[in-house]
Design an enzyme around this catalytic site. Structure first.
Site, PDB file in Angstrom:
ATOM      1  N   LYS A 197     -10.737 -14.763  -2.374  1.00 53.90           N
ATOM      2  CA  LYS A 197     -10.471 -13.893  -3.379  1.00 53.90           C
ATOM      3  C   LYS A 197     -11.236 -14.283  -4.598  1.00 53.90           C
ATOM      4  CE  LYS A 197      -7.146 -11.208  -1.108  1.00 53.90           C
ATOM      5  NZ  LYS A 197      -7.617  -9.952  -1.043  1.00 53.90           N
ATOM      6  N   ARG A 207       8.780 -20.757  -7.954  1.00 57.24           N
ATOM      7  CA  ARG A 207       8.079 -19.756  -7.697  1.00 57.24           C
ATOM      8  C   ARG A 207       8.430 -18.535  -8.577  1.00 57.24           C
ATOM      9  NH1 ARG A 207       5.389 -23.019  -5.900  1.00 57.24           N
ATOM     10  NH2 ARG A 207       4.355 -23.285  -3.693  1.00 57.24           N
ATOM     11  N   ASN A 258       3.322 -13.521  -5.643  1.00 53.66           N
ATOM     12  CA  ASN A 258       3.938 -13.108  -4.416  1.00 53.66           C
ATOM     13  C   ASN A 258       4.935 -11.746  -4.674  1.00 53.66           C
ATOM     14  OD1 ASN A 258       2.641 -15.191  -3.444  1.00 53.66           O
ATOM     15  ND2 ASN A 258       4.519 -16.418  -3.017  1.00 53.66           N
ATOM     16  N   GLY A 317       0.944  -1.214  -0.102  1.00 57.76           N
ATOM     17  CA  GLY A 317       0.084   0.152  -0.079  1.00 57.76           C
ATOM     18  C   GLY A 317       0.700   1.421  -0.288  1.00 57.76           C
ATOM     19  N   TYR A 332      -7.660 -18.832   1.453  1.00 56.64           N
ATOM     20  CA  TYR A 332      -7.193 -17.594   0.938  1.00 56.64           C
ATOM     21  C   TYR A 332      -7.739 -17.404  -0.489  1.00 56.64           C
ATOM     22  CZ  TYR A 332      -4.584 -13.530  -0.067  1.00 56.64           C
ATOM     23  OH  TYR A 332      -4.131 -12.340  -0.391  1.00 56.64           O
ATOM     24  N   HIS A 335       7.083 -14.723   3.991  1.00 54.87           N
ATOM     25  CA  HIS A 335       7.462 -15.522   2.668  1.00 54.87           C
ATOM     26  C   HIS A 335       8.557 -15.918   2.456  1.00 54.87           C
ATOM     27  CE1 HIS A 335       3.255 -13.769   2.351  1.00 54.87           C
ATOM     28  NE2 HIS A 335       2.945 -14.837   1.475  1.00 54.87           N
TER      29      HIS A 335
END
Length: 325
Positions: free
Chosen positions: A142, A211, A167, A18, A138, A181
């Site tokens: 969403k 990932r 991520n 944010g 989770y 993470h």
């Protein structure tokens, strides 16, 4: 949509992502006085009367706030992850529509994708299976937000978009061992091993899982570009479009931090999807977004920030940053 002179509600604006979105909005012409960031101590987004109040007189709602955490933080907290994330999204969409908000931007997650989706994940594959078991609560919360966005678009013509984000990593990430993470967890393990004179680190899994990681400032740019230029109900992937194995990731961070010790793999802690990578071509096509930060440069910036901000990291160890309002 031109965001200049628009009244913006930015949930999660004090969180890791944010703060970067706030700065990116300013670069795009928004005024600080026109961006309202609710704090969880004062505004509980799980309460409809609160979201009704927050949505009043707003032109744009960017919903980033979420209960988040690393893979194993989900274990035993499935109900919390599902309810809190789902209810926040539903409340904000309904409140935004009824308040006359011109555009709603909902931040989704790679966790929405089916466990067996082909690599790279394409938006068209989203509904072809159930998400990975550990993070399904989770991911499905969403998906609920996506369904609501599309339903309000179909019935009321409400401009609500949904971004499927991979991520994140970067400076000011969550380095708390209880909730972090992969990247911040590895950086901290290596740093503490060096400080304590250990010649090894322990890493969960066997290193074969792959990932994709997305630098936080790139993510902020993508979100603001979508706010300005994308107005369709179909979800869009937002990521870097490149993947790395956990083994290669651990070795790269060891190299960047000049750690010569051994990596010991704990195969009792294998979980989650084996492969995760997004097809990001639609974001470039629809609103011209392409990640700019190289992975190694992003890691260096993250490592440098962590080493230089030990006091801040220690303060946050005692505060669980899982509800990023």
């Amino acid at each position: 949509m031109d965001i200049k002179r628009k009244k913006i509600l930015l949930t999660g604006g004090n969180g890791f992502l944010g703060k970067c979105v706030f700065n990116r909005l300013l670069k795009s012409g928004a005024k600080p006085k026109d961006i309202f960031i609710p704090r969880s101590k004062e505004y509980d987004l799980r309460k409809k009367e609160v979201t009704d109040f927050l949505a009043k007189d707003k032109d744009i709602v960017i919903h980033l706030a979420a209960k988040v955490g690393g893979l194993w933080y989900h274990v035993g907290r499935q109900a919390e992850f599902f309810y809190e994330n789902a209810i926040m999204g539903l409340n904000l969409i309904d409140s935004s529509y009824h308040a006359g908000v011109k555009k709603f931007i909902g931040l989704g997650s790679v966790c929405e994708y089916p466990d067996n989706a082909p690599i790279p994940f394409k938006e068209s594959d989203l509904w072809r299976g159930y998400p990975s078991e550990i993070t399904a609560s989770y991911g499905l919360s969403k998906r609920v937000m996506l369904v609501a966005s599309q339903a309000y678009s179909a019935q009321y013509g409400f401009n609500a978009i949904h971004l499927l984000q991979i991520n994140l990593y970067g400076p000011d990430d969550d380095f708390n061992p209880k909730s972090s993470h992969a990247i911040p967890a590895l950086i901290r393990k290596i740093y503490e091993a060096e400080r304590n004179g250990k010649n090894f680190i322990e890493v969960w899994g066997d290193g074969t899982a792959t990932r994709e990681f997305f630098y936080v400032e790139d993510a902020a740019e993508g979100i603001v570009l979508a706010t300005e230029k994308y107005d369709k109900p179909a979800p869009v992937n937002l990521g870097a479009g490149r993947a790395i194995s956990i083994k290669d990731l651990a070795e790269l961070i060891c190299k960047l931090m000049n750690f010569k010790g051994e990596i010991r793999w704990d195969i009792s802690k294998i979980g989650g999807q084996l492969r995760r990578q997004l097809d990001v071509s639609l974001a470039e096509k629809e609103f011209g977004f392409k990640a700019k930060t190289t992975f190694e440069d992003g890691l260096k910036k993250t490592i440098d920030w962590f080493i230089a901000n030990q006091d801040a990291v220690k303060r946050l160890d005692n505060s669980q940053k899982t509800l990023e309002f």
